[in-house]
Design an enzyme around this catalytic site. Sequence first.
Site, PDB file in Angstrom:
ATOM      1  N   HIS A 177      56.741  27.084  81.035  1.00 45.88           N
ATOM      2  CA  HIS A 177      57.741  26.735  80.035  1.00 45.88           C
ATOM      3  C   HIS A 177      57.276  27.171  78.650  1.00 45.88           C
ATOM      4  O   HIS A 177      56.185  26.778  78.204  1.00 45.88           O
ATOM      5  CB  HIS A 177      57.977  25.221  80.035  1.00 45.88           C
ATOM      6  CG  HIS A 177      58.621  24.709  81.279  1.00 45.88           C
ATOM      7  ND1 HIS A 177      59.894  24.184  81.285  1.00 45.88           N
ATOM      8  CD2 HIS A 177      58.176  24.648  82.561  1.00 45.88           C
ATOM      9  CE1 HIS A 177      60.205  23.813  82.526  1.00 45.88           C
ATOM     10  NE2 HIS A 177      59.174  24.087  83.312  1.00 45.88           N
ATOM     11  N   GLN A 220      63.786  21.575  84.728  1.00 42.01           N
ATOM     12  CA  GLN A 220      63.262  22.066  86.005  1.00 42.01           C
ATOM     13  C   GLN A 220      63.491  21.065  87.126  1.00 42.01           C
ATOM     14  O   GLN A 220      63.864  21.452  88.247  1.00 42.01           O
ATOM     15  CB  GLN A 220      61.772  22.386  85.876  1.00 42.01           C
ATOM     16  CG  GLN A 220      61.174  22.943  87.162  1.00 42.01           C
ATOM     17  CD  GLN A 220      59.735  23.384  86.993  1.00 42.01           C
ATOM     18  OE1 GLN A 220      59.322  23.791  85.911  1.00 42.01           O
ATOM     19  NE2 GLN A 220      58.953  23.307  88.054  1.00 42.01           N
ATOM     20  N   CYS A 230      65.319  25.918  78.987  1.00 38.13           N
ATOM     21  CA  CYS A 230      65.130  24.481  78.821  1.00 38.13           C
ATOM     22  C   CYS A 230      66.181  23.936  77.847  1.00 38.13           C
ATOM     23  O   CYS A 230      66.330  24.444  76.731  1.00 38.13           O
ATOM     24  CB  CYS A 230      63.724  24.213  78.299  1.00 38.13           C
ATOM     25  SG  CYS A 230      63.446  22.516  77.768  1.00 38.13           S
ATOM     26  N   GLU A 231      66.880  22.900  78.255  1.00 46.64           N
ATOM     27  CA  GLU A 231      67.953  22.380  77.413  1.00 46.64           C
ATOM     28  C   GLU A 231      67.428  21.574  76.226  1.00 46.64           C
ATOM     29  O   GLU A 231      68.189  21.284  75.295  1.00 46.64           O
ATOM     30  CB  GLU A 231      68.902  21.515  78.240  1.00 46.64           C
ATOM     31  CG  GLU A 231      68.306  20.247  78.798  1.00 46.64           C
ATOM     32  CD  GLU A 231      69.307  19.485  79.645  1.00 46.64           C
ATOM     33  OE1 GLU A 231      69.174  18.250  79.708  1.00 46.64           O
ATOM     34  OE2 GLU A 231      70.213  20.100  80.232  1.00 46.64           O
ATOM     35  N   HIS A 232      66.153  21.230  76.227  1.00 45.68           N
ATOM     36  CA  HIS A 232      65.600  20.470  75.106  1.00 45.68           C
ATOM     37  C   HIS A 232      65.332  21.329  73.877  1.00 45.68           C
ATOM     38  O   HIS A 232      65.537  20.892  72.750  1.00 45.68           O
ATOM     39  CB  HIS A 232      64.300  19.776  75.530  1.00 45.68           C
ATOM     40  CG  HIS A 232      64.507  18.658  76.487  1.00 45.68           C
ATOM     41  ND1 HIS A 232      63.485  18.090  77.225  1.00 45.68           N
ATOM     42  CD2 HIS A 232      65.642  17.985  76.858  1.00 45.68           C
ATOM     43  CE1 HIS A 232      63.966  17.123  77.989  1.00 45.68           C
ATOM     44  NE2 HIS A 232      65.269  17.040  77.789  1.00 45.68           N
ATOM     45  N   HIS A 233      64.832  22.559  74.103  1.00 44.07           N
ATOM     46  CA  HIS A 233      64.468  23.419  72.984  1.00 44.07           C
ATOM     47  C   HIS A 233      65.158  24.783  73.035  1.00 44.07           C
ATOM     48  O   HIS A 233      64.947  25.609  72.146  1.00 44.07           O
ATOM     49  CB  HIS A 233      62.950  23.645  72.966  1.00 44.07           C
ATOM     50  CG  HIS A 233      62.156  22.385  72.827  1.00 44.07           C
ATOM     51  ND1 HIS A 233      61.653  21.698  73.921  1.00 44.07           N
ATOM     52  CD2 HIS A 233      61.801  21.660  71.733  1.00 44.07           C
ATOM     53  CE1 HIS A 233      61.007  20.622  73.510  1.00 44.07           C
ATOM     54  NE2 HIS A 233      61.087  20.569  72.194  1.00 44.07           N
ATOM     55  N   CYS A 278      58.369  26.111  75.921  1.00 44.14           N
ATOM     56  CA  CYS A 278      58.272  24.946  75.041  1.00 44.14           C
ATOM     57  C   CYS A 278      56.908  24.285  75.160  1.00 44.14           C
ATOM     58  O   CYS A 278      56.516  23.496  74.292  1.00 44.14           O
ATOM     59  CB  CYS A 278      59.393  23.942  75.321  1.00 44.14           C
ATOM     60  SG  CYS A 278      59.428  23.304  76.997  1.00 44.14           S
TER      61      CYS A 278
END
Length: 209
Positions: free
Chosen positions: A148, A120, A79-82, A150
């Site tokens: 996920h 995703q 995941c590119e956010h976390h 996250c």
Amino acid sequence: MDRGRVEAAVRELLLAIGEDPDRLELLRTPGRVADSYAEFFSGIGVDAAEIARAGTVPAGDGERGQLVIVRDVRFRSVCEHHLLPFTGVAHLAYAPGSRLIGLGTLSRVLDTIASRPQLQERLGEQVVATIAEGLDAAGVLVVLDAQHQCVTTRGERQSGSTTVTVAASGALAEPAGRAEAIALIGSGVATTVGGAVPVGAATDHGADA
């Protein structure tokens, strides 16, 4: 990947959280993280459409079928956010045009695109676009069902939660084609992990291209 910069960044991160990167148990951690990042992000800069194109063959008379489905393809991404992993299964379907694709090639396309910082929702759309471009398919549909970290390991910590996304193009984006493909994916008609379901005329392309 600049391995030295990754190792330096990991060392700095350990310092930033109050750890001692020179502690015996952490001495090799920057290198280990660099090794894992080299694998997790190996798809950056790789042309997945070329992988798809290289894995296709012309469809002969009576070989095309109406719909091909590969179910339960395991995948992982980050995941590119976390920068935490998400893992799950993909179900890949396409309506053949003038060419067929090796079933293992579909998995390689998915793995290449997943091996980048991702969302995703975007992953499914990119896999659809890449297969459609590389194969010149009449329609493509991708269902992703993933867990996920996250979501499962931070915040509300919903350890049993999964996320399902659907992306489609062409004939399989139309209500009838989409409904048929999703019904077959969920019907149990397919063989077990990695199985393929040709619907309609027989196909003879089970070997990886």
